[in-house]
Design a protein around this motif. Structure first.
Motif, short mmCIF file in Angstrom:
data_model
loop_
_atom_site.label_atom_id
_atom_site.label_comp_id
_atom_site.label_asym_id
_atom_site.label_seq_id
_atom_site.Cartn_x
_atom_site.Cartn_y
_atom_site.Cartn_z
N LEU A 143 52.96 -5.78 36.90
CA LEU A 143 53.08 -5.09 38.18
C LEU A 143 51.78 -5.22 38.97
O LEU A 143 51.78 -5.30 40.20
CB LEU A 143 53.38 -3.60 37.95
N ASP A 144 50.67 -5.27 38.24
CA ASP A 144 49.35 -5.38 38.88
C ASP A 144 49.23 -6.65 39.72
O ASP A 144 48.43 -6.69 40.67
CB ASP A 144 48.24 -5.36 37.82
N ASN A 145 49.98 -7.71 39.36
CA ASN A 145 49.94 -8.93 40.16
C ASN A 145 50.36 -8.67 41.59
O ASN A 145 49.93 -9.37 42.52
CB ASN A 145 50.87 -10.00 39.55
N TYR A 146 51.21 -7.66 41.77
CA TYR A 146 51.68 -7.31 43.11
C TYR A 146 50.85 -6.17 43.72
O TYR A 146 50.46 -6.24 44.88
CB TYR A 146 53.16 -6.91 43.05
N THR A 147 50.60 -5.13 42.95
CA THR A 147 49.89 -3.98 43.53
C THR A 147 48.46 -4.32 43.94
O THR A 147 47.93 -3.75 44.89
CB THR A 147 49.87 -2.80 42.55
N GLU A 148 47.84 -5.26 43.25
CA GLU A 148 46.48 -5.65 43.62
C GLU A 148 46.44 -6.40 44.96
O GLU A 148 45.38 -6.54 45.56
CB GLU A 148 45.85 -6.51 42.51
N GLU A 206 63.10 -6.67 47.20
CA GLU A 206 63.03 -5.24 46.83
C GLU A 206 61.59 -4.78 46.71
O GLU A 206 61.26 -3.63 47.02
CB GLU A 206 63.80 -5.02 45.53
N LEU A 207 60.71 -5.68 46.26
CA LEU A 207 59.27 -5.37 46.26
C LEU A 207 58.80 -5.06 47.67
O LEU A 207 58.09 -4.06 47.91
CB LEU A 207 58.47 -6.55 45.70
N ALA A 208 59.19 -5.89 48.62
CA ALA A 208 58.80 -5.69 50.02
C ALA A 208 59.32 -4.35 50.54
O ALA A 208 58.61 -3.63 51.26
CB ALA A 208 59.30 -6.84 50.88
N ALA A 209 60.54 -4.01 50.18
CA ALA A 209 61.11 -2.73 50.62
C ALA A 209 60.32 -1.56 50.02
O ALA A 209 60.06 -0.56 50.71
CB ALA A 209 62.58 -2.64 50.22
N ALA A 210 59.93 -1.69 48.76
CA ALA A 210 59.16 -0.63 48.11
C ALA A 210 57.77 -0.51 48.71
O ALA A 210 57.26 0.61 48.89
CB ALA A 210 59.07 -0.91 46.61
N VAL A 211 57.16 -1.64 49.03
CA VAL A 211 55.84 -1.62 49.67
C VAL A 211 55.94 -0.98 51.05
O VAL A 211 55.09 -0.17 51.44
CB VAL A 211 55.27 -3.04 49.77
N GLU A 278 55.77 3.95 40.92
CA GLU A 278 54.60 4.59 40.33
C GLU A 278 53.38 3.71 40.48
O GLU A 278 52.27 4.20 40.78
CB GLU A 278 54.85 4.89 38.85
N ALA A 279 53.55 2.41 40.25
CA ALA A 279 52.43 1.49 40.35
C ALA A 279 51.89 1.42 41.76
O ALA A 279 50.67 1.37 41.99
CB ALA A 279 52.85 0.10 39.88
#
Length: 284
Positions: A143-148, A206-211, A278-279
């Motif tokens: 997940l860190d690959n995205y949250t960072e 879905e990542l983009a929507a969550a961001v 959460e991340a």
């Protein structure tokens, strides 16, 4: 006798050392190994043994592994150097009499077509041939690959990838580190192969929507060809080999190679894995 963690100067290795300490392993029973031990002086100040270990330097590996009972071999970063580096580490561990080696691999390493995956599979085979007490930790995507990249997403106003509608079973580095600590401090793991991934897979859309939800900003997902994604990474300053490798991971994601429905990670750590929401909240 001790537990050696390679790559302790990096993100995952450092988290494994911290997880071992939380599980009650005495600081003096942990060897944090890496190329630049000055980066982990704070661990030494807490009583953890620190030793230099350079995958390209067999002598340093032999010294780092001396007296070890168990070893976590955190995979090397550069794909073109990975197999040789891993083989030297496995041989040095065998010469040191290490009784159990755990290796951080990738999901379904025997079948993946990703550039990252091929070197993992060759390492797994080499390890099994030379060490009967091997544990394979097939870590999924972080997940860190995205949250960072959250600041970059907000700066650019878009998430660019080449994953189409492929789903990624990502979990946090801390989740994978905790699983490694469980294996290193537990019994009956020798010979096991664990397929490790997050409980809730998601697409990059879905990542983009969550961001977007987490930031309150509209940040869409834009899908591009893999070759274009590699160009974008190179233009951003990534070394060519690394840029090509990371772009190729999106190709694998599109093919389902970073998805798993295995519950191994949740079972090992004894709780649900960290969610994307959460991340993102933690990253903010």
């Amino acid at each position: 006798m001790s537990i050696v963690v390679t790559g302790a100067t990096g993100h995952l290795g450092r988290l494994v050392v911290e997880a071992l300490l939380r599980r009650g392993v005495a600081p003096g029973g942990i060897v944090a190994a890496g190329r630049s031990v000055e980066k982990i002086k704070d661990l030494a100040d807490r009583g953890v043994v620190t030793r230099r270990a350079d995958f390209a330097d067999t002598a340093s590996l032999q010294e780092a592994f001396a007296g070890a009972e168990k070893l976590l071999l955190v995979s090397a970063t550069t794909p073109s150097e990975r197999i040789g580096n891993h083989q030297r580490a496995i041989d040095a561990a065998g010469a040191a009499g290490v009784s159990l080696i755990a290796y951080t691999s990738t999901l379904r390493a025997e079948a993946t077509t990703m550039t990252l995956g091929r070197s993992h599979w060759e390492t797994e085979q080499y390890l099994r041939e030379r060490h009967r007490n091997a544990v394979i930790l097939r870590n999924g995507w972080y997940l860190d690959n995205y949250t960072e990249q959250l600041p970059l997403y907000r700066q650019n106003g878009v998430i660019v990838g080449a994953a189409r509608d492929g789903r990624v079973s990502a979990a946090s580095r801390a989740d994978y580190a905790e699983a490694a600590a469980v294996v290193l401090t537990g019994e009956d793991h020798a010979g096991a192969v664990y397929e490790l991934g997050g409980d809730s897979a998601f697409t990059l859309a879905e990542l983009a929507a969550a961001v977007s939800s987490a930031t309150g900003e509209e940040i869409p997902y834009q899908d591009v060809p893999v070759t274009r994604l590699a160009e974008i990474y190179r233009e951003a300053g990534l070394p060519a080999e690394f840029a090509d490798t990371i772009a190729d991971a999106d190709r694998g994601l599109a093919l389902g190679e970073l998805f798993t429905d295995s519950s191994d990670l949740r079972k090992l750590i004894g709780r649900p894995t960290t969610t994307l929401a959460e991340a993102l909240a933690n990253a903010r």
